[in-house]
Scaffold this motif. Structure first.
Motif, PDB file in Angstrom:
ATOM      1  N   ALA A   6      64.075   7.209  26.200  1.00 45.99           N
ATOM      2  CA  ALA A   6      62.977   6.553  26.922  1.00 45.99           C
ATOM      3  C   ALA A   6      62.104   7.591  27.634  1.00 45.99           C
ATOM      4  N   GLU A   7      62.731   8.605  28.232  1.00 47.25           N
ATOM      5  CA  GLU A   7      61.962   9.662  28.907  1.00 47.25           C
ATOM      6  C   GLU A   7      61.118  10.434  27.910  1.00 47.25           C
ATOM      7  N   ARG A   8      61.709  10.761  26.786  1.00 48.09           N
ATOM      8  CA  ARG A   8      60.981  11.478  25.738  1.00 48.09           C
ATOM      9  C   ARG A   8      59.770  10.676  25.263  1.00 48.09           C
ATOM     10  N   ALA A   9      59.969   9.372  25.083  1.00 42.89           N
ATOM     11  CA  ALA A   9      58.871   8.497  24.649  1.00 42.89           C
ATOM     12  C   ALA A   9      57.769   8.442  25.710  1.00 42.89           C
ATOM     13  N   LEU A  10      58.171   8.394  26.966  1.00 39.04           N
ATOM     14  CA  LEU A  10      57.217   8.360  28.067  1.00 39.04           C
ATOM     15  C   LEU A  10      56.392   9.651  28.115  1.00 39.04           C
ATOM     16  N   VAL A  11      57.049  10.774  27.958  1.00 37.93           N
ATOM     17  CA  VAL A  11      56.352  12.067  27.968  1.00 37.93           C
ATOM     18  C   VAL A  11      55.412  12.164  26.772  1.00 37.93           C
ATOM     19  N   GLU A  12      55.841  11.722  25.618  1.00 38.57           N
ATOM     20  CA  GLU A  12      54.981  11.744  24.434  1.00 38.57           C
ATOM     21  C   GLU A  12      53.763  10.848  24.621  1.00 38.57           C
ATOM     22  N   GLN A  13      53.973   9.684  25.231  1.00 40.99           N
ATOM     23  CA  GLN A  13      52.860   8.781  25.496  1.00 40.99           C
ATOM     24  C   GLN A  13      51.861   9.447  26.445  1.00 40.99           C
ATOM     25  N   TRP A  14      52.357  10.108  27.484  1.00 33.53           N
ATOM     26  CA  TRP A  14      51.503  10.820  28.435  1.00 33.53           C
ATOM     27  C   TRP A  14      50.725  11.933  27.731  1.00 33.53           C
ATOM     28  N   ARG A  15      51.388  12.691  26.907  1.00 30.84           N
ATOM     29  CA  ARG A  15      50.714  13.775  26.186  1.00 30.84           C
ATOM     30  C   ARG A  15      49.664  13.237  25.219  1.00 30.84           C
ATOM     31  N   ASP A  16      49.910  12.077  24.665  1.00 25.63           N
ATOM     32  CA  ASP A  16      48.931  11.434  23.787  1.00 25.63           C
ATOM     33  C   ASP A  16      47.680  11.062  24.576  1.00 25.63           C
ATOM     34  N   VAL A  17      47.865  10.513  25.775  1.00 24.22           N
ATOM     35  CA  VAL A  17      46.733  10.165  26.636  1.00 24.22           C
ATOM     36  C   VAL A  17      45.929  11.421  26.959  1.00 24.22           C
ATOM     37  N   LEU A  18      46.616  12.496  27.335  1.00 28.03           N
ATOM     38  CA  LEU A  18      45.934  13.757  27.646  1.00 28.03           C
ATOM     39  C   LEU A  18      45.178  14.299  26.443  1.00 28.03           C
ATOM     40  N   SER A  19      45.760  14.182  25.276  1.00 32.86           N
ATOM     41  CA  SER A  19      45.121  14.662  24.060  1.00 32.86           C
ATOM     42  C   SER A  19      43.846  13.877  23.753  1.00 32.86           C
ATOM     43  N   VAL A  20      43.911  12.570  23.866  1.00 29.87           N
ATOM     44  CA  VAL A  20      42.728  11.731  23.626  1.00 29.87           C
ATOM     45  C   VAL A  20      41.643  12.078  24.640  1.00 29.87           C
ATOM     46  N   PRO A 118      23.094   5.825  24.766  1.00 29.19           N
ATOM     47  CA  PRO A 118      23.581   5.315  23.477  1.00 29.19           C
ATOM     48  C   PRO A 118      24.475   6.322  22.746  1.00 29.19           C
ATOM     49  N   HIS A 119      24.185   7.587  22.900  1.00 29.72           N
ATOM     50  CA  HIS A 119      24.991   8.633  22.254  1.00 29.72           C
ATOM     51  C   HIS A 119      26.362   8.742  22.916  1.00 29.72           C
ATOM     52  N   GLN A 120      26.388   8.660  24.236  1.00 28.18           N
ATOM     53  CA  GLN A 120      27.663   8.712  24.959  1.00 28.18           C
ATOM     54  C   GLN A 120      28.529   7.514  24.591  1.00 28.18           C
ATOM     55  N   ARG A 121      27.920   6.329  24.538  1.00 25.55           N
ATOM     56  CA  ARG A 121      28.673   5.118  24.208  1.00 25.55           C
ATOM     57  C   ARG A 121      29.190   5.172  22.763  1.00 25.55           C
ATOM     58  N   ALA A 122      28.404   5.759  21.857  1.00 29.67           N
ATOM     59  CA  ALA A 122      28.842   5.893  20.463  1.00 29.67           C
ATOM     60  C   ALA A 122      30.068   6.802  20.371  1.00 29.67           C
ATOM     61  N   VAL A 123      30.052   7.901  21.113  1.00 28.94           N
ATOM     62  CA  VAL A 123      31.211   8.800  21.117  1.00 28.94           C
ATOM     63  C   VAL A 123      32.430   8.065  21.663  1.00 28.94           C
ATOM     64  N   LEU A 124      32.261   7.356  22.776  1.00 30.99           N
ATOM     65  CA  LEU A 124      33.396   6.613  23.341  1.00 30.99           C
ATOM     66  C   LEU A 124      33.933   5.606  22.334  1.00 30.99           C
ATOM     67  N   GLY A 125      33.039   4.878  21.702  1.00 32.56           N
ATOM     68  CA  GLY A 125      33.470   3.887  20.713  1.00 32.56           C
ATOM     69  C   GLY A 125      34.250   4.527  19.582  1.00 32.56           C
ATOM     70  N   ARG A 126      33.745   5.623  19.076  1.00 30.84           N
ATOM     71  CA  ARG A 126      34.402   6.315  17.954  1.00 30.84           C
ATOM     72  C   ARG A 126      35.750   6.906  18.373  1.00 30.84           C
ATOM     73  N   MET A 127      35.784   7.597  19.492  1.00 31.82           N
ATOM     74  CA  MET A 127      36.988   8.289  19.908  1.00 31.82           C
ATOM     75  C   MET A 127      38.076   7.312  20.367  1.00 31.82           C
ATOM     76  N   LEU A 128      37.684   6.267  21.050  1.00 32.47           N
ATOM     77  CA  LEU A 128      38.685   5.327  21.547  1.00 32.47           C
ATOM     78  C   LEU A 128      39.127   4.343  20.481  1.00 32.47           C
ATOM     79  N   ALA A 129      38.299   4.134  19.448  1.00 26.84           N
ATOM     80  CA  ALA A 129      38.706   3.286  18.327  1.00 26.84           C
ATOM     81  C   ALA A 129      39.846   3.944  17.562  1.00 26.84           C
ATOM     82  N   GLU A 130      39.874   5.282  17.558  1.00 26.31           N
ATOM     83  CA  GLU A 130      40.954   5.999  16.887  1.00 26.31           C
ATOM     84  C   GLU A 130      42.298   5.709  17.531  1.00 26.31           C
ATOM     85  N   ARG A 131      42.290   5.354  18.806  1.00 28.83           N
ATOM     86  CA  ARG A 131      43.529   5.059  19.533  1.00 28.83           C
ATOM     87  C   ARG A 131      44.082   3.695  19.170  1.00 28.83           C
TER      88      ARG A 131
END
Length: 132
Positions: A6-20, A118-131
Motif C-alpha cells: 500500500a505504501e509503495r502504491a501511494l508513493v507511485e501515485q504521488w510520483r505520477d502526480v508530480l510527473s504530470v 485558449p492556448h493554455q486551456r488547450a494544453v491543460l485539456g491535452r495533458m490532463l486527458a492523458e491522465r
C-alpha cells in the motif's frame, strides 16, 4: 523497515502526480512563450482576470494571490514586478491597510490574457486527458 504494498502504491501515485505536473508545466511554458509569458505569469493573469477577490473587487492583495497561484510571497512579488514592468498589471497601496499592496490587471494584461487563454486551456485539456 519493510515497505508495504500500500505504501509503495501511494508513493507511485504521488510520483505520477508530480510527473504530470512537471510535464504540464513544461508544455505550458513552451506554448505560452510565444505570448511572452510563462506558466506562472499566465496563472497570475488568469486569477486577476477572474476578478473575484475576497473583498469582491478585481484587485487582489499579494497575500491573496500567493495563496491562489501557489507561489511564495517573495517569488510572487518578483513575478508581479516583472509583469508590472511589462505593463500587464498595476500595483497600488491598499486603502484599508497602507502596508498592503493590491495588484490589478491592466487593459494590456487583459488583452494578453485573452490572447493566450485558449492556448493554455488547450494544453491543460491535452495533458490532463492523458491522465484519464
Amino acid at each position: 523497515m519493510a515497505v508495504t504494498k500500500a505504501e509503495r502504491a501511494l508513493v507511485e501515485q504521488w510520483r505520477d502526480v508530480l510527473s504530470v505536473h512537471a510535464r504540464t508545466m513544461c508544455e505550458l511554458d513552451r506554448e505560452l512563450h510565444r505570448f511572452g509569458l510563462g506558466a506562472s505569469d499566465f496563472e497570475v493573469l488568469d486569477v486577476l482576470a477572474e476578478g473575484a477577490a475576497e473583498d469582491g473587487g478585481c484587485a487582489y492583495r499579494v497575500q491573496e494571490l500567493a495563496s491562489r497561484v501557489h507561489l511564495s510571497q517573495s517569488a510572487l512579488s518578483r513575478l508581479v514586478a516583472r509583469l508590472e514592468k511589462e505593463g500587464l498589471v498595476s500595483r497600488g497601496m491598499c486603502s484599508e491597510d497602507r502596508r498592503g499592496v493590491r495588484v490589478a490587471l491592466t487593459d494590456s494584461g487583459r488583452a494578453r490574457h485573452a490572447e493566450a487563454q485558449p492556448h493554455q486551456r488547450a494544453v491543460l485539456g491535452r495533458m490532463l486527458a492523458e491522465r484519464a
